[in-house]
Design a protein around this motif. Sequence first.
Motif, short mmCIF file in Angstrom:
data_model
loop_
_atom_site.label_atom_id
_atom_site.label_comp_id
_atom_site.label_asym_id
_atom_site.label_seq_id
_atom_site.Cartn_x
_atom_site.Cartn_y
_atom_site.Cartn_z
N SER A 158 -33.69 -42.22 -55.61
CA SER A 158 -34.07 -40.82 -55.77
C SER A 158 -34.06 -40.37 -57.22
O SER A 158 -34.62 -39.32 -57.55
CB SER A 158 -33.12 -39.94 -54.95
N ASP A 159 -33.43 -41.13 -58.10
CA ASP A 159 -33.38 -40.78 -59.52
C ASP A 159 -33.30 -42.07 -60.32
O ASP A 159 -32.22 -42.63 -60.53
CB ASP A 159 -32.17 -39.89 -59.82
N ARG A 160 -34.43 -42.58 -60.76
CA ARG A 160 -34.49 -43.89 -61.39
C ARG A 160 -33.85 -43.92 -62.77
O ARG A 160 -33.76 -44.96 -63.40
CB ARG A 160 -35.95 -44.36 -61.47
N LYS A 161 -33.39 -42.74 -63.25
CA LYS A 161 -32.63 -42.73 -64.50
C LYS A 161 -31.21 -43.23 -64.29
O LYS A 161 -30.50 -43.54 -65.25
CB LYS A 161 -32.62 -41.33 -65.09
N ILE A 162 -30.75 -43.26 -63.05
CA ILE A 162 -29.40 -43.71 -62.74
C ILE A 162 -29.49 -45.16 -62.27
O ILE A 162 -30.15 -45.46 -61.26
CB ILE A 162 -28.75 -42.83 -61.66
N GLY A 163 -28.85 -46.04 -62.97
CA GLY A 163 -28.92 -47.45 -62.61
C GLY A 163 -28.03 -48.30 -63.47
O GLY A 163 -27.38 -47.83 -64.41
N THR A 164 -27.98 -49.59 -63.14
CA THR A 164 -27.18 -50.55 -63.89
C THR A 164 -27.73 -51.93 -63.60
O THR A 164 -28.74 -52.08 -62.89
CB THR A 164 -25.70 -50.45 -63.50
N THR A 165 -27.09 -52.96 -64.14
CA THR A 165 -27.41 -54.35 -63.81
C THR A 165 -26.12 -55.08 -63.51
O THR A 165 -25.04 -54.71 -63.99
CB THR A 165 -28.13 -55.05 -64.97
N THR A 166 -26.21 -56.12 -62.69
CA THR A 166 -25.02 -56.89 -62.35
C THR A 166 -24.54 -57.69 -63.55
O THR A 166 -25.35 -58.12 -64.39
CB THR A 166 -25.31 -57.84 -61.17
N ASP A 167 -23.22 -57.88 -63.62
CA ASP A 167 -22.66 -58.63 -64.74
C ASP A 167 -22.78 -60.12 -64.50
O ASP A 167 -23.45 -60.56 -63.55
CB ASP A 167 -21.20 -58.21 -64.99
N VAL A 168 -22.14 -60.91 -65.35
CA VAL A 168 -22.27 -62.36 -65.27
C VAL A 168 -21.73 -62.91 -63.95
O VAL A 168 -22.11 -64.00 -63.52
CB VAL A 168 -21.54 -63.01 -66.48
N ASN A 169 -20.87 -62.14 -63.27
CA ASN A 169 -20.32 -62.56 -61.97
C ASN A 169 -21.07 -61.93 -60.80
O ASN A 169 -20.61 -62.01 -59.66
CB ASN A 169 -18.84 -62.21 -61.89
N GLY A 170 -22.19 -61.27 -61.07
CA GLY A 170 -22.99 -60.67 -60.01
C GLY A 170 -22.46 -59.35 -59.50
O GLY A 170 -22.96 -58.82 -58.49
N ARG A 171 -21.48 -58.75 -60.19
CA ARG A 171 -20.87 -57.51 -59.71
C ARG A 171 -21.45 -56.30 -60.44
O ARG A 171 -21.95 -56.40 -61.54
CB ARG A 171 -19.35 -57.55 -59.90
N PHE A 172 -21.33 -55.13 -59.79
CA PHE A 172 -21.81 -53.89 -60.39
C PHE A 172 -20.95 -52.73 -59.94
O PHE A 172 -20.29 -52.78 -58.88
CB PHE A 172 -23.27 -53.63 -60.00
N ILE A 173 -20.91 -51.67 -60.77
CA ILE A 173 -20.24 -50.40 -60.45
C ILE A 173 -21.19 -49.29 -60.85
O ILE A 173 -21.78 -49.32 -61.94
CB ILE A 173 -18.90 -50.26 -61.21
N LEU A 174 -21.37 -48.28 -59.96
CA LEU A 174 -22.33 -47.21 -60.22
C LEU A 174 -21.87 -45.93 -59.53
O LEU A 174 -21.35 -45.98 -58.41
CB LEU A 174 -23.72 -47.62 -59.71
N LYS A 175 -22.04 -44.80 -60.20
CA LYS A 175 -21.71 -43.49 -59.62
C LYS A 175 -22.99 -42.88 -59.06
O LYS A 175 -23.95 -42.63 -59.79
CB LYS A 175 -21.09 -42.58 -60.67
N VAL A 176 -22.98 -42.60 -57.73
CA VAL A 176 -24.17 -42.08 -57.05
C VAL A 176 -23.74 -41.05 -56.01
O VAL A 176 -22.57 -40.97 -55.62
CB VAL A 176 -24.95 -43.22 -56.35
#
Length: 910
Positions: A158-176
Amino acid sequence: MKKSLLSNRVKYYSYKIMRSSSVVLGLVVTFCSLTFANSSYSQKILNNTVTVKLENTPMTLALDKIAKQANIKFAYPDDIINNNVHLNYTFKNKKLSVVLDQVLTGHQLAFSIVDDVIILRKQVPEDKKIINKDINISGIVVDTSGTTLPGVSVILKSDRKIGTTTDVNGRFILKVPDEAILVFTYMGFRTQEVKYTKEQKNLTVVLHEANSFLEEVTIVGYGVQKKISLVGAQSSVNVKDIKLPVSNLTNSLGGRVAGLVSVQRSGELGFNDAQIYIRGISTFSSSLSAPLTLVDGVPREISNIDPEDIESFSVLKDASATAVYGVRGANGVILITTKSGKPGKAVYNIRYNEGITRFTTLPKLADGITYMQMSNEAMTTRGGAAIYSDEVIEKTRTGEDPYLYPNVNWMDEIFNKTGKVRNVNSNISGGTENATFYVGLGYYDEVGLYKTDAIKNYDPSISLKRYNVSSNLTIKPAKNTEIKLGIQGYLNNVNLPFESVTNIFADAYSMTPVTMPLQFPDGKIADIRSGSISNPWASLTQAGYANQWRSQVMSNLRLTQQLPFITKGLSTSAMFSFDAYNYTSNRYGKLPDTYLALGRDADGNLLYDQTAIGTEFLAYTKSNVGSRTIYSEASLNYNRDFGKHSVSGLLLYNQSDKIDTYAASLENSLPYRFRGIAGRATYGYANKYFVDANFGLNGSENFLPDKRYGFFPSGGVAWVLSEEGFFEPLKDAVQLLKFRFSYGKVGNSLIDGRRFAYISTISAPGGYSFGIDMKNTYAGKEFGEYAVDVQWETSKKTNLGLDLHTLKDKLSVQVDIFKEYRSGIFLRRKSLPIYAGMINAPFANIGVIDNRGLDASVNYNNQFGKFSLALLGTFTYNKNKVVENDDPAWKYPWLERKDVLLVNALVMKL
């Protein structure tokens, strides 16, 4: 609130980046300046003026009229529009924001803007609104085998300005927000949407590979294509497989790709490039058989590229794949694309490797006693006298006087058991939909296996240090415009002994163990009378050292403009590249005083014979090599689907100028220029039938102006049998079955050691002498090289290929049978007799070589619970035969070199 959080996040990462690198800081400042480009673009749309008259107009028709006036689009579910309502408004030069407020507000409709699309939604009354607080979510992304996937793009739908990419271990953290829909995208895998609610604590997202090539794209010559549509023989290397602790990228390619043969002839640091051949050697010179290598679309060397900065690695093998490169594609093409950033918050990765190196094997040499006994046996069994007496052998055995009776293992004295290697890589990437960045830094350090003399005040050790930097910035200043800036470079420093490492090893191999010791107890260097250093230890540690620097800066700027206002799928692109290379060798050498011990005096002191008078100080010499290369290209591209029909086209112009900055002659100081036009047209129907046509039109400086350009066409077809309706019952057993065929002509314009072949050169030989005692000497001038009317080397290539996927896509097989007939190969004429009086025989298009063979690869990937199994096998076979080399007839048939095998190569690797 979201805007404030995003701003704080950007400031935080900008601060971290600033502490890491000033280069990264510059990119992140650019990134920050574009973060809110979308909101400013939305405001620009709302300021558009509208002039429209609505008289008893239904809502849908009214929206169409407003969209046409404001040059925008509306998107909405049908069930929120009430067409029973008719509008009556008159707007004259009113802002779109004013028009929308009046038209929508009264009908309980609200809107948001994404690019040039206005999305309508039902307006929720204030008393019914539920305030959802943003929540932190975390998760991990894996493939179907359970392997974690780094670098996966995670975007809030719904808001493509909010995003991230997974780290070297495939993990991610995101506030939504609660009940958010996340979009996961990764190259080579299907895009997946996942709905998240606050009841879920952690997400595990499994991405599936693009099925049967239908969705996956791959890099091809001057562009990209869907894998399913490939007609030519092309293979890709898994980048993970070439991330090895080696100083030279070419050393990690052998056995990774069917059809690619890698031959490493030296392990010396700084000089250990492997020679690479694609489908064998199809000419008479191995130096002219190297493939064309391109990095980010620009011809460049690949030896010093950091594998950590590579995004994709492809090998093009047949005429259909390489014809667009024309005269440079005869030996195959290698394409490397460096990493770019992905939208999302900044992600920082670091990788550290340290290890040891050792010889695979060393020659096992006889010790002193064995050597003397075998030497005596060799002489006495042939009627000669023994060389070494029993007394000398015994004294050597007991080691009572190692300076008069030495027993030296030269391999042990000059080599350490192990060397050291260290590799550090770090990179940072991220960005928004409008701007992404990637910056990588690399350091490689290796210490060789040769020993040094600790008391010397200089360092003759063999070591290599290399520093790499890679940066790519992608900016989208407008919806249909993309700008890419890439800057890469490396600095390579090699330290080594003054004497040739090859000579040191040869002396250690051939020097007998009983000839001399390393040195004498008073520090004198031992050596025989030879005119040069024969003691391998002295050559290594006492003769000085050399220090070499190599550096290269590579840059490329590309602008791509989509042209939807002309027709959908049409785009144009232009690129400019500037590269600078420099090599400097500083050599510091001397000849040490050397001695041999003849015996001992009455006091037991050694008696010496000086075998060489050396120099006290190091002498200095320097050499330089350098070049500057400017490359530019411009292209028009078309790619569009019409139902089951897929059509694409390419028309491209390119030119490169390479200047030798340390040229030693007028001829070599002139720019080495290449110019050409390339074209491609493809057609596909229903992902079943594909037709591909390519051409290259290239010019060369080596030929007459009216014969300077050559035309090199190719064509191919492919049939995906597994997509036919009658094949459906077999789909469970065979997921992909595809046949490919291609035929075409490519060329080569390089003449070994010769430029401007259509121009004669004049040389001044030493003259000639005659008369009594040859006292009459006359100088003169004559032709050094004769002008010749040569043309292109041409190579006609045929390829028949098969692609097979089975066992639920776990097993994939690719097989290609190929034939190449290369004619018009540049050779100096051999049939001209020596009494013709020529200094150098002229060149001519007379060589012919026939090359044929087969290459295949097999890949198997499977998951067994928590364990995964991956197997790769490659097979390469080719046979080259000399058809014509202009040899005169030999006296005996068995001496004939025509119609005989030149190279027979068989390479297998599992």
